[in-house]
Motif scaffolding. Structure first.
Motif, mmCIF file in Angstrom:
data_model
loop_
_atom_site.group_PDB
_atom_site.id
_atom_site.type_symbol
_atom_site.label_atom_id
_atom_site.label_comp_id
_atom_site.label_asym_id
_atom_site.label_seq_id
_atom_site.Cartn_x
_atom_site.Cartn_y
_atom_site.Cartn_z
ATOM 1 N N GLY A 54 4.445 11.583 8.326
ATOM 2 C CA GLY A 54 5.609 11.069 7.624
ATOM 3 C C GLY A 54 5.235 10.392 6.320
ATOM 4 N N ALA A 55 4.109 9.679 6.327
ATOM 5 C CA ALA A 55 3.651 9.011 5.105
ATOM 6 C C ALA A 55 3.347 10.040 4.013
ATOM 7 N N TYR A 56 2.645 11.115 4.385
ATOM 8 C CA TYR A 56 2.305 12.159 3.407
ATOM 9 C C TYR A 56 3.575 12.808 2.843
ATOM 10 N N ALA A 57 4.523 13.082 3.710
ATOM 11 C CA ALA A 57 5.768 13.732 3.275
ATOM 12 C C ALA A 57 6.550 12.863 2.299
ATOM 13 N N ALA A 58 6.279 11.554 2.302
ATOM 14 C CA ALA A 58 6.965 10.618 1.410
ATOM 15 C C ALA A 58 6.078 10.195 0.241
ATOM 16 N N HIS A 59 4.947 10.855 0.041
ATOM 17 C CA HIS A 59 3.987 10.494 -1.012
ATOM 18 C C HIS A 59 3.460 9.078 -0.801
ATOM 19 N N GLN A 60 3.309 8.663 0.455
ATOM 20 C CA GLN A 60 2.900 7.284 0.744
ATOM 21 C C GLN A 60 1.654 7.211 1.620
ATOM 22 N N GLU A 61 0.882 8.287 1.674
ATOM 23 C CA GLU A 61 -0.261 8.310 2.589
ATOM 24 C C GLU A 61 -1.343 7.290 2.236
ATOM 25 N N PHE A 62 -1.320 6.756 1.015
ATOM 26 C CA PHE A 62 -2.293 5.728 0.638
ATOM 27 C C PHE A 62 -1.694 4.325 0.723
ATOM 28 N N LYS A 63 -0.490 4.232 1.277
ATOM 29 C CA LYS A 63 0.174 2.938 1.415
ATOM 30 C C LYS A 63 0.470 2.587 2.865
ATOM 31 N N VAL A 64 0.893 3.578 3.663
ATOM 32 C CA VAL A 64 1.273 3.339 5.060
ATOM 33 C C VAL A 64 0.777 4.511 5.918
ATOM 34 N N GLY A 65 1.016 4.419 7.213
ATOM 35 C CA GLY A 65 0.689 5.532 8.106
ATOM 36 C C GLY A 65 -0.578 5.351 8.899
ATOM 37 N N SER A 66 -1.451 4.461 8.443
ATOM 38 C CA SER A 66 -2.681 4.142 9.173
ATOM 39 C C SER A 66 -3.133 2.759 8.757
ATOM 40 N N LEU A 67 -3.978 2.159 9.562
ATOM 41 C CA LEU A 67 -4.453 0.801 9.283
ATOM 42 C C LEU A 67 -5.826 0.895 8.627
ATOM 43 N N GLU A 68 -5.813 1.187 7.338
ATOM 44 C CA GLU A 68 -7.040 1.316 6.562
ATOM 45 C C GLU A 68 -7.006 0.335 5.404
ATOM 46 N N GLN A 69 -8.174 -0.053 4.937
ATOM 47 C CA GLN A 69 -8.284 -1.091 3.913
ATOM 48 C C GLN A 69 -7.366 -0.820 2.718
ATOM 49 N N GLY A 70 -6.615 -1.834 2.340
ATOM 50 C CA GLY A 70 -5.746 -1.741 1.176
ATOM 51 C C GLY A 70 -4.341 -1.257 1.477
ATOM 52 N N LYS A 71 -4.108 -0.737 2.676
ATOM 53 C CA LYS A 71 -2.761 -0.289 3.044
ATOM 54 C C LYS A 71 -1.953 -1.467 3.604
#
Length: 557
Positions: free
Chosen positions: A497-514
């Protein structure tokens, strides 16, 4: 200046400053049974999550908290922690409305519907509105009639939407107010169901719904705002931290931007402009919208190609198996689709197209291909909403044309018995084909299509993993070759869902900076018996490191 006028802004400034300090404080969630898919990699396990300024600083083991002695420590009590879940296709205002309207979901007969109507009719509204009936659950599986409703209420109009939202059932008062008679013709892309004498029965399919709905009272902006909050609170209780709203009108568009500017949205929303709105050009001209904290994003258009399978409105290449010489309904011509795509792409918006039947999917893919060649837009992450029945050849074209299949797993388990009646084996070959899409490298964005289906994402995760109903039927799963693993299912409900919204570097997983969007749940998603997955309860929901929902105090397992 009077002292009162000075104190008020000073107090507000202090409150804001205090709020900023609270957000800036480092928080450490420890003693968690944590899992997160990684954008590039497998699932990572962890027990400690470090957050600052609402974003993830670090994941690690038990000793990680010792590196942050001044942080606020929050004990997860061993409960499972997952990234916040993303529903890539829902209808927020519709869900909020449903919470206060006549709910007919699961009614097993016309009598059960009318019994519920009798109770609800005491509320004395000018119009009685409801949703959720499904004739496929009834013994004869036939569409009902206005006469069935007239027996209960004849002095006020009744409008009851079918569970899929692609047909309405009305009483004679509604027919009278709308001026519907035997002479009324079905509009292009819609059908007025008539009896053997040519009289309207009270059922209106797809674009024919507008013949009735145009006379319904329009909700105020405050009513819409209340529905937004009701839906948002419900979604938070289910562990959904972000949802994509599949088709909004101008009034909702204005409300969303106002609430986005105020910073008081209940959860993250990715909204699609309705391609059917008469105000589409006005909204597109205003440009894409993104608030500072990623709570509101508007950069796509929802286009409608066909109807739904339950009302036999899904457009098929060959006849319906249970209605000869009937192929469903295309709501737009290919030329109109291409015009909408061109308009969207030239405005910098992607096009997310509702297509359920194999004919609709084929026509839409052709339209995308033609417009990409003439105008560009292939890199905008365009989507096919539902992509339920697709020929095997057309599934391959999704990858070639970079179209994201935005699919709702619960549709497969809700539709499986009906689909076997409606469709031939040939038509079913590419139906609800999640694994086939995944194997070819397509990114699946998973959702529920609430309020058509229940919004609970754990129902969707269970359906994705099992293709069974809650009674674990059929025992091996329906067309079980299309099941997904627990990891792939979770990825579809988060990073997909994050990728489909152009947000894969903001949300969708708990990785540094998200953004630190996460949930605590009462069962281990990866280890619980499969029949317990849909029973998972959400204990807490956090967005940007802030607790937004709590079921109860978290206690040791």
């Amino acid at each position: 200046m009077p002292l009162k006028k000075i104190i008020k802004p000073l107090l507000l400034a202090c409150l804001c400053a205090g709020s900023s300090l609270a957000v800036a404080q480092t928080k450490v969630i420890y003693n968690a049974n944590g899992y997160t898919p990684l954008y590039k990699g497998e699932v990572q396990q962890f027990s400690t999550l470090v957050i600052k300024n609402g974003k993830v600083v670090k994941l690690g083991g038990d000793t990680l908290k010792n590196s942050f002695p001044d942080a606020k420590l929050i004990d997860a009590h061993g409960n499972t922690l997952l990234p916040g879940l993303i529903d890539a296709h829902g209808h927020i205002i519709g869900l909020g409305n449903n919470l206060s309207q006549l709910d007919l979901r699961g009614a097993l007969s016309i009598d059960e519907v009318t019994n519920k109507l009798k109770v609800f009719a005491n509320n004395k509204q000018d119009w009685i509105i409801g949703r959720g009936w499904n004739q496929e659950l009834w013994q004869k599986k036939q569409f009902p009639t206005a006469a069935d409703l007239d027996k209960v209420v004849s002095d006020r109009p009744i409008v009851l939407s079918r569970i899929d939202g692609h047909a309405i059932w009305v009483n004679s008062k509604a027919l009278e107010l709308a001026g519907i008679t035997a002479n009324t013709q079905s509009p292009e892309g819609g059908e007025i169901i008539k009896d053997e004498f040519g009289n309207p029965t009270g059922i209106f399919v797809d674009k024919a719904e507008s013949l009735i709905k145009q006379f319904m009272p329009k909700p105020s902006k405050q009513t819409l705002s209340d529905s937004l909050d009701a839906a948002g609170n419900h979604l938070l209780s289910l562990g959904i931290t972000s949802t994509h709203d599949a088709g909004i009108d101008k009034t909702t568009w204005e409300l969303y931007k106002e609430r986005g500017e105020l910073g008081n949205l209940p959860l993250r929303i990715v909204a699609m402009l309705s391609g059917a709105s008469p105000d589409l050009k006005t909204m597109l001209k205003a440009g894409r919208y993104q608030d500072a904290n990623d709570f509101m994003s508007i950069r796509s258009v929802k286009v409608y190609a066909d109807g739904a399978l339950g009302s036999r409105g899904a457009a098929l290449i060959e006849d319906y198996a249970d209605r000869k010489n009937h192929h469903g309904l295309m709501l737009e011509t290919q030329q109109k689709l291409e015009e909408l795509f061109t308009l969207s792409f030239k405005s910098g918006f992607s096009a997310n197209t509702h297509a359920i039947g194999d004919k609709a999917n084929h026509v839409v893919l052709d339209a995308y291909k033609n417009v990409f060649k003439a105008t560009g837009g292939i890199l905008l992450r365009n989507r096919m909403e539902h992509a339920q029945i697709v020929t095997l050849d057309d599934i391959k074209r999704f990858k070639t044309l970079k179209i994201i299949p935005s699919m709702q797993p619960v549709h497969a388990t809700s539709d499986m018995h009906m689909a076997e009646q409606r469709l031939s084996e040939k038509q079913l070959a590419g139906a609800y084909a999640w694994q086939t899409f995944l194997k070819q490298g397509s990114v699946i964005a998973a959702g529920s299509d609430y309020p058509i289906e229940l919004a609970n994402p754990f129902d969707g995760l269970y359906a994705t993993i099992t293709r069974m109903d809650h009674n674990q039927q059929p025992t091996q799963g329906w067309r079980a070759s299309e099941v997904l693993s627990r990891e792939d299912a979770l990825r579809a409900f988060t990073l997909g869902g994050a990728y489909a919204a152009h947000q894969e570097f903001k949300v969708g997983s708990l990785e540094q900076g998200k953004w630190a969007d996460f949930i605590l749940i009462d069962k281990d998603y990866f280890k619980a018996p499969v029949d317990e997955l849909y029973k998972i309860n959400v204990l807490q929901t956090w967005i940007a490191g802030k607790l937004r929902y709590e079921k109860e105090a978290v206690t040791a397992q």
